[in-house]
Scaffold this active site. Structure first.
Site, PDB file in Angstrom:
ATOM      1  N   GLY A 266     -43.470   2.714 -40.991  1.00  0.00           N
ATOM      2  CA  GLY A 266     -42.783   3.079 -42.048  1.00  0.00           C
ATOM      3  C   GLY A 266     -42.390   2.406 -43.402  1.00  0.00           C
ATOM      4  O   GLY A 266     -41.587   2.522 -44.001  1.00  0.00           O
ATOM      5  N   THR A 267     -41.839   1.174 -42.502  1.00  0.00           N
ATOM      6  CA  THR A 267     -40.378   0.601 -42.619  1.00  0.00           C
ATOM      7  C   THR A 267     -41.100  -1.414 -42.810  1.00  0.00           C
ATOM      8  O   THR A 267     -41.785  -1.813 -41.606  1.00  0.00           O
ATOM      9  CB  THR A 267     -39.292   0.652 -42.850  1.00  0.00           C
TER      10      THR A 267
ATOM     11  N   ARG B 217     -40.158   8.128 -36.229  1.00  0.00           N
ATOM     12  CA  ARG B 217     -38.860   9.516 -36.253  1.00  0.00           C
ATOM     13  C   ARG B 217     -39.523  10.502 -37.600  1.00  0.00           C
ATOM     14  O   ARG B 217     -39.171  11.239 -37.423  1.00  0.00           O
ATOM     15  CB  ARG B 217     -37.586   9.222 -35.720  1.00  0.00           C
TER      16      ARG B 217
ATOM     17  N   TYR C 193     -33.555 -14.568 -29.541  1.00  0.00           N
ATOM     18  CA  TYR C 193     -32.166 -14.548 -28.314  1.00  0.00           C
ATOM     19  C   TYR C 193     -32.545 -13.519 -27.841  1.00  0.00           C
ATOM     20  O   TYR C 193     -31.831 -14.011 -26.610  1.00  0.00           O
ATOM     21  CB  TYR C 193     -31.066 -13.390 -29.346  1.00  0.00           C
TER      22      TYR C 193
ATOM     23  N   PRO D  53     -40.646 -12.613 -34.507  1.00  0.00           N
ATOM     24  CA  PRO D  53     -40.558 -13.325 -35.884  1.00  0.00           C
ATOM     25  C   PRO D  53     -39.310 -14.211 -35.884  1.00  0.00           C
ATOM     26  O   PRO D  53     -38.174 -13.529 -35.807  1.00  0.00           O
ATOM     27  CB  PRO D  53     -39.879 -11.773 -36.319  1.00  0.00           C
TER      28      PRO D  53
HETATM   29  C1  HXC Z   1     -21.467   0.725 -32.698  1.00  0.00           C
HETATM   30  C2  HXC Z   1     -22.969   2.477 -33.061  1.00  0.00           C
HETATM   31  C3  HXC Z   1     -23.562   2.081 -34.433  1.00  0.00           C
HETATM   32  C4  HXC Z   1     -22.770   0.985 -34.879  1.00  0.00           C
HETATM   33  C5  HXC Z   1     -24.219   3.894 -33.671  1.00  0.00           C
HETATM   34  N1  HXC Z   1     -23.750   3.459 -32.579  1.00  0.00           N
HETATM   35  N2  HXC Z   1     -24.250   2.854 -34.729  1.00  0.00           N
HETATM   36  N3  HXC Z   1     -21.923   1.824 -31.864  1.00  0.00           N
HETATM   37  N4  HXC Z   1     -21.759   0.547 -33.961  1.00  0.00           N
HETATM   38  N5  HXC Z   1     -23.049   0.679 -35.664  1.00  0.00           N
HETATM   39  C6  HXC Z   1     -23.903   4.063 -31.545  1.00  0.00           C
HETATM   40  C7  HXC Z   1     -23.279   6.030 -31.405  1.00  0.00           C
HETATM   41  O1  HXC Z   1     -21.838   6.041 -31.906  1.00  0.00           O
HETATM   42  C8  HXC Z   1     -23.720   6.392 -30.035  1.00  0.00           C
HETATM   43  O2  HXC Z   1     -22.760   6.348 -29.014  1.00  0.00           O
HETATM   44  C9  HXC Z   1     -24.870   5.409 -30.031  1.00  0.00           C
HETATM   45  O3  HXC Z   1     -25.565   3.955 -30.702  1.00  0.00           O
HETATM   46  C10 HXC Z   1     -26.525   6.169 -30.319  1.00  0.00           C
HETATM   47  O4  HXC Z   1     -26.176   6.910 -31.388  1.00  0.00           O
HETATM   48  P1  HXC Z   1     -26.573   7.636 -32.826  1.00  0.00           P
HETATM   49  O5  HXC Z   1     -27.094   7.552 -33.900  1.00  0.00           O
HETATM   50  O6  HXC Z   1     -27.157   8.944 -31.897  1.00  0.00           O
HETATM   51  O7  HXC Z   1     -28.327   7.504 -32.154  1.00  0.00           O
HETATM   52  P2  HXC Z   1     -29.830   7.371 -32.824  1.00  0.00           P
HETATM   53  O8  HXC Z   1     -29.355   8.953 -33.453  1.00  0.00           O
HETATM   54  O9  HXC Z   1     -30.779   7.599 -31.261  1.00  0.00           O
HETATM   55  O10 HXC Z   1     -29.951   6.530 -33.419  1.00  0.00           O
HETATM   56  C11 HXC Z   1     -29.938   4.700 -33.342  1.00  0.00           C
HETATM   57  C12 HXC Z   1     -29.543   4.148 -33.736  1.00  0.00           C
HETATM   58  C13 HXC Z   1     -29.770   3.355 -35.627  1.00  0.00           C
HETATM   59  C14 HXC Z   1     -30.291   2.632 -33.312  1.00  0.00           C
HETATM   60  C15 HXC Z   1     -28.341   4.118 -33.886  1.00  0.00           C
HETATM   61  O11 HXC Z   1     -29.237   3.031 -35.677  1.00  0.00           O
HETATM   62  C16 HXC Z   1     -31.586   3.845 -35.269  1.00  0.00           C
HETATM   63  O12 HXC Z   1     -32.101   4.661 -35.349  1.00  0.00           O
HETATM   64  N6  HXC Z   1     -32.125   2.740 -35.630  1.00  0.00           N
HETATM   65  C17 HXC Z   1     -33.314   2.665 -35.883  1.00  0.00           C
HETATM   66  C18 HXC Z   1     -33.228   1.228 -37.033  1.00  0.00           C
HETATM   67  C19 HXC Z   1     -33.161  -0.042 -36.922  1.00  0.00           C
HETATM   68  O13 HXC Z   1     -32.163  -0.288 -35.931  1.00  0.00           O
HETATM   69  N7  HXC Z   1     -33.522  -0.969 -36.670  1.00  0.00           N
HETATM   70  C20 HXC Z   1     -33.205  -2.439 -37.062  1.00  0.00           C
HETATM   71  C21 HXC Z   1     -34.158  -3.124 -36.132  1.00  0.00           C
HETATM   72  S1  HXC Z   1     -34.142  -4.973 -36.581  1.00  0.00           S
HETATM   73  P3  HXC Z   1     -21.690   7.435 -28.861  1.00  0.00           P
HETATM   74  O14 HXC Z   1     -21.256   6.771 -27.973  1.00  0.00           O
HETATM   75  O15 HXC Z   1     -20.880   7.732 -29.964  1.00  0.00           O
HETATM   76  O16 HXC Z   1     -22.297   8.331 -28.908  1.00  0.00           O
HETATM   77  C22 HXC Z   1     -33.536  -5.843 -35.522  1.00  0.00           C
HETATM   78  C23 HXC Z   1     -33.730  -7.472 -35.607  1.00  0.00           C
HETATM   79  C24 HXC Z   1     -32.736  -8.038 -36.923  1.00  0.00           C
HETATM   80  O17 HXC Z   1     -34.062  -4.968 -34.315  1.00  0.00           O
HETATM   81  C25 HXC Z   1     -32.439  -9.135 -36.576  1.00  0.00           C
HETATM   82  C26 HXC Z   1     -31.826  -9.352 -37.719  1.00  0.00           C
HETATM   83  C27 HXC Z   1     -30.968 -10.974 -37.495  1.00  0.00           C
HETATM   84  P1  NAP Z   2     -36.649  -1.433 -39.553  1.00  0.00           P
HETATM   85  O1  NAP Z   2     -37.228  -1.364 -40.868  1.00  0.00           O
HETATM   86  O2  NAP Z   2     -35.040  -1.184 -38.610  1.00  0.00           O
HETATM   87  O3  NAP Z   2     -37.615  -1.301 -38.571  1.00  0.00           O
HETATM   88  C1  NAP Z   2     -37.473   0.038 -36.966  1.00  0.00           C
HETATM   89  C2  NAP Z   2     -38.093   0.717 -37.592  1.00  0.00           C
HETATM   90  O4  NAP Z   2     -38.423   1.586 -35.543  1.00  0.00           O
HETATM   91  C3  NAP Z   2     -38.171   1.803 -38.673  1.00  0.00           C
HETATM   92  O5  NAP Z   2     -39.273   2.683 -39.279  1.00  0.00           O
HETATM   93  C4  NAP Z   2     -38.321   2.651 -37.324  1.00  0.00           C
HETATM   94  O6  NAP Z   2     -38.428   4.429 -37.468  1.00  0.00           O
HETATM   95  C5  NAP Z   2     -38.497   2.806 -35.622  1.00  0.00           C
HETATM   96  N1  NAP Z   2     -38.105   3.137 -34.658  1.00  0.00           N
HETATM   97  C6  NAP Z   2     -36.622   3.155 -34.740  1.00  0.00           C
HETATM   98  N2  NAP Z   2     -36.433   3.755 -33.264  1.00  0.00           N
HETATM   99  C7  NAP Z   2     -37.471   4.763 -33.076  1.00  0.00           C
HETATM  100  C8  NAP Z   2     -37.522   5.903 -32.647  1.00  0.00           C
HETATM  101  N3  NAP Z   2     -37.011   6.490 -31.368  1.00  0.00           N
HETATM  102  N4  NAP Z   2     -39.215   6.000 -31.524  1.00  0.00           N
HETATM  103  C9  NAP Z   2     -40.279   5.964 -33.212  1.00  0.00           C
HETATM  104  N5  NAP Z   2     -40.129   4.816 -34.099  1.00  0.00           N
HETATM  105  C10 NAP Z   2     -38.507   4.477 -34.233  1.00  0.00           C
HETATM  106  O7  NAP Z   2     -36.798  -3.068 -39.093  1.00  0.00           O
HETATM  107  P2  NAP Z   2     -37.372  -4.380 -39.213  1.00  0.00           P
HETATM  108  O8  NAP Z   2     -36.554  -5.428 -39.512  1.00  0.00           O
HETATM  109  O9  NAP Z   2     -39.170  -4.173 -39.874  1.00  0.00           O
HETATM  110  O10 NAP Z   2     -37.661  -4.359 -37.700  1.00  0.00           O
HETATM  111  C11 NAP Z   2     -39.517  -4.491 -37.434  1.00  0.00           C
HETATM  112  C12 NAP Z   2     -39.117  -5.268 -35.975  1.00  0.00           C
HETATM  113  O11 NAP Z   2     -38.838  -7.173 -35.733  1.00  0.00           O
HETATM  114  C13 NAP Z   2     -38.424  -5.080 -34.780  1.00  0.00           C
HETATM  115  O12 NAP Z   2     -38.153  -4.857 -33.156  1.00  0.00           O
HETATM  116  C14 NAP Z   2     -36.926  -5.782 -34.944  1.00  0.00           C
HETATM  117  O13 NAP Z   2     -36.319  -6.250 -33.659  1.00  0.00           O
HETATM  118  C15 NAP Z   2     -37.841  -7.292 -35.249  1.00  0.00           C
HETATM  119  N6  NAP Z   2     -36.950  -7.902 -35.423  1.00  0.00           N
HETATM  120  C16 NAP Z   2     -37.051  -8.343 -37.059  1.00  0.00           C
HETATM  121  C17 NAP Z   2     -36.353  -8.920 -37.947  1.00  0.00           C
HETATM  122  C18 NAP Z   2     -36.205  -8.930 -39.366  1.00  0.00           C
HETATM  123  O14 NAP Z   2     -35.280  -9.792 -39.774  1.00  0.00           O
HETATM  124  N7  NAP Z   2     -36.445  -8.104 -39.867  1.00  0.00           N
HETATM  125  C19 NAP Z   2     -36.169 -10.232 -37.123  1.00  0.00           C
HETATM  126  C20 NAP Z   2     -36.327 -10.193 -35.465  1.00  0.00           C
HETATM  127  C21 NAP Z   2     -37.088  -9.569 -34.660  1.00  0.00           C
HETATM  128  P3  NAP Z   2     -37.768   5.470 -37.387  1.00  0.00           P
HETATM  129  O15 NAP Z   2     -36.460   5.901 -37.752  1.00  0.00           O
HETATM  130  O16 NAP Z   2     -38.376   6.495 -38.237  1.00  0.00           O
HETATM  131  O17 NAP Z   2     -37.565   6.100 -36.200  1.00  0.00           O
END
Ligand code: HXC
Ligand code: NAP
Length: 300
Positions: free
Chosen positions: A41-42, A64, A171, A212
């Site tokens: 979705g993103t 989710r 990484y 990526p």
């Molecule tokens: C420190 C943090 C934090 C932060 C959350 N936590 N955010 N700690 N700094 N910024 C801690 C919380 O305090 C909690 O610990 C634990 O992590 C779980 O947090 P919740 O909010 O309860 O978890 P949840 O609701 O399950 O959400 C998961 C999430 C959230 C990871 C925290 O950000 C999420 O849903 N993300 C999904 C999308 C995402 O992360 N996309 C990135 C992908 S990009 P405690 O101890 O307080 O209970 C990628 C590569 C990009 O991977 C590379 C680019 C350079």
């Molecule tokens: P993003 O937009 O934050 O996407 C992450 C997605 O994961 C969201 O759509 C989120 O949807 C889903 N997700 C997270 N937790 C989930 C759970 N527990 N169950 C089901 N779905 C969940 O990040 P992105 O940049 O597109 O990244 C996509 C992939 O590329 C990731 O694997 C990331 O590590 C990798 N990556 C990205 C980059 C970059 O530059 N963008 C670089 C290196 C690697 P919901 O919140 O709806 O669950």
């Protein structure tokens, strides 16, 4: 000046990506094929789903949040694809099984799984709570395995060929200062790709990983956007002199799942313009992660 040499000449960098909507694969390559994409979705997941959809695939989007599911569905509708959204937290094996069941009931039988969903936020390792570590490992590594397990078992039982594409990060090999949890999880994903490719190859299941490089997009979380905003010029920091476009990852994914890549398995393909190899004997001065993030001294 960024992007110029010492003589002031403008450097071209790697050529730009073809425009949105272009494709290297023939029209209809995925006609009759259903693709299950987590987190579609993103951002990059949506871009990957879009490229499969443009080539005729039916798309199942699993994540989710209702607003993400809705956005993914809208994107597929615009392309004119068959699509379905299913609410699913990939940390929960029962929810994953239910998502595949719901897909089957709606007439979707995915033969491609893209394990794109992940969790990540920048945090100094010494500040990270045990639950923060567990959460990222659980979503990124465990979720990838749980989805692969459910999908793989269904195809093994049915005797049908299939393709899994995991999403990694560079990484996995370099370590990820400020992202210790995600880097460890991604290293696990690269390794899992290799194990599953060998175990399931005899049954006709390919398992590959796509990595990526930096591909910014509007859906990035505030945490990740904030981290990127601390770097001045993303393009000139890359050997390609540009960041990646999400569709470039989508094109790589469609190739790996296509009939033209049937002998590729257990492979990790990096789409990052050689950024991760950019290391020399003299690097920029070391700045601690705490300082990079504007955090004060650590106190126990
Ligand atoms: C420190 C943090 C934090 C932060 C959350 N936590 N955010 N700690 N700094 N910024 C801690 C919380 O305090 C909690 O610990 C634990 O992590 C779980 O947090 P919740 O909010 O309860 O978890 P949840 O609701 O399950 O959400 C998961 C999430 C959230 C990871 C925290 O950000 C999420 O849903 N993300 C999904 C999308 C995402 O992360 N996309 C990135 C992908 S990009 P405690 O101890 O307080 O209970 C990628 C590569 C990009 O991977 C590379 C680019 C350079
Ligand atoms: P993003 O937009 O934050 O996407 C992450 C997605 O994961 C969201 O759509 C989120 O949807 C889903 N997700 C997270 N937790 C989930 C759970 N527990 N169950 C089901 N779905 C969940 O990040 P992105 O940049 O597109 O990244 C996509 C992939 O590329 C990731 O694997 C990331 O590590 C990798 N990556 C990205 C980059 C970059 O530059 N963008 C670089 C290196 C690697 P919901 O919140 O709806 O669950």
């Amino acid at each position: 000046m960024p992007g110029t040499d010492n003589s002031g000449n403008q450097l071209p960098g790697l050529p730009a990506a073809p425009p949105p909507g272009a494709s290297a694969l023939p029209t209809g390559t995925f006609d009759g094929v259903d693709v299950f994409v987590t987190g579609a979705g993103t951002g990059l997941g949506k871009a990957i789903a879009a490229e499969f959809a443009r080539l005729g695939a039916g798309i199942v989007i699993a994540s989710r949040k209702p607003e993400h599911l809705e956005a993914g569905g809208e994107a597929m509708e615009e392309i004119g694809a068959r699509w379905l959204t299913v609410a699913c937290d990939i940390r929960e094996p029962d929810q994953i099984a239910a998502a595949f069941d719901a897909a089957a009931e709606a007439g979707f039988h995915p033969s491609v799984l893209v394990n794109n969903a992940a969790a990540n936020f920048p945090v100094p390792a010494e500040d990270m709570s045990p639950n923060a570590w567990r959460t990222v490992i659980d979503i990124t590594l465990n979720g990838t395995y749980f989805c692969s397990r459910e999908f793989g078992r269904r195809h093994l039982a049915a005797g049908t060929p299939a393709s899994i594409i995991n999403i990694g990060a560079t990484y996995a090999w370099t370590g990820g200062p400020g992202f210790a949890h995600s880097a460890a999880a991604k290293a696990g994903i690269v390794n899992l790709t290799e194990s599953l490719a060998v175990e399931w190859g005899p049954y006709g299941i390919q398992v590959n990983c796509l990595v990526p490089g930096l591909m910014p997009h509007e859906d990035m979380t505030a945490d990740i956007k904030g981290n990127l905003s601390r770097t001045n010029d993303k393009d000139s920091c890359q050997p390609a002199l540009r960041v990646g476009a999400p569709r470039e990852l989508g094109w790589a994914a469609t190739f790996l799942a296509s009939p033209y890549a049937r002998f590729i398995s257990g492979h990790t393909l990096v789409v990052d313009g050689a950024n991760w190899q950019r290391r020399s004997l003299t690097n920029p001065a070391v700045v601690t992660i705490r300082d990079q993030m504007g955090k004060g001294a650590f106190t126990f």
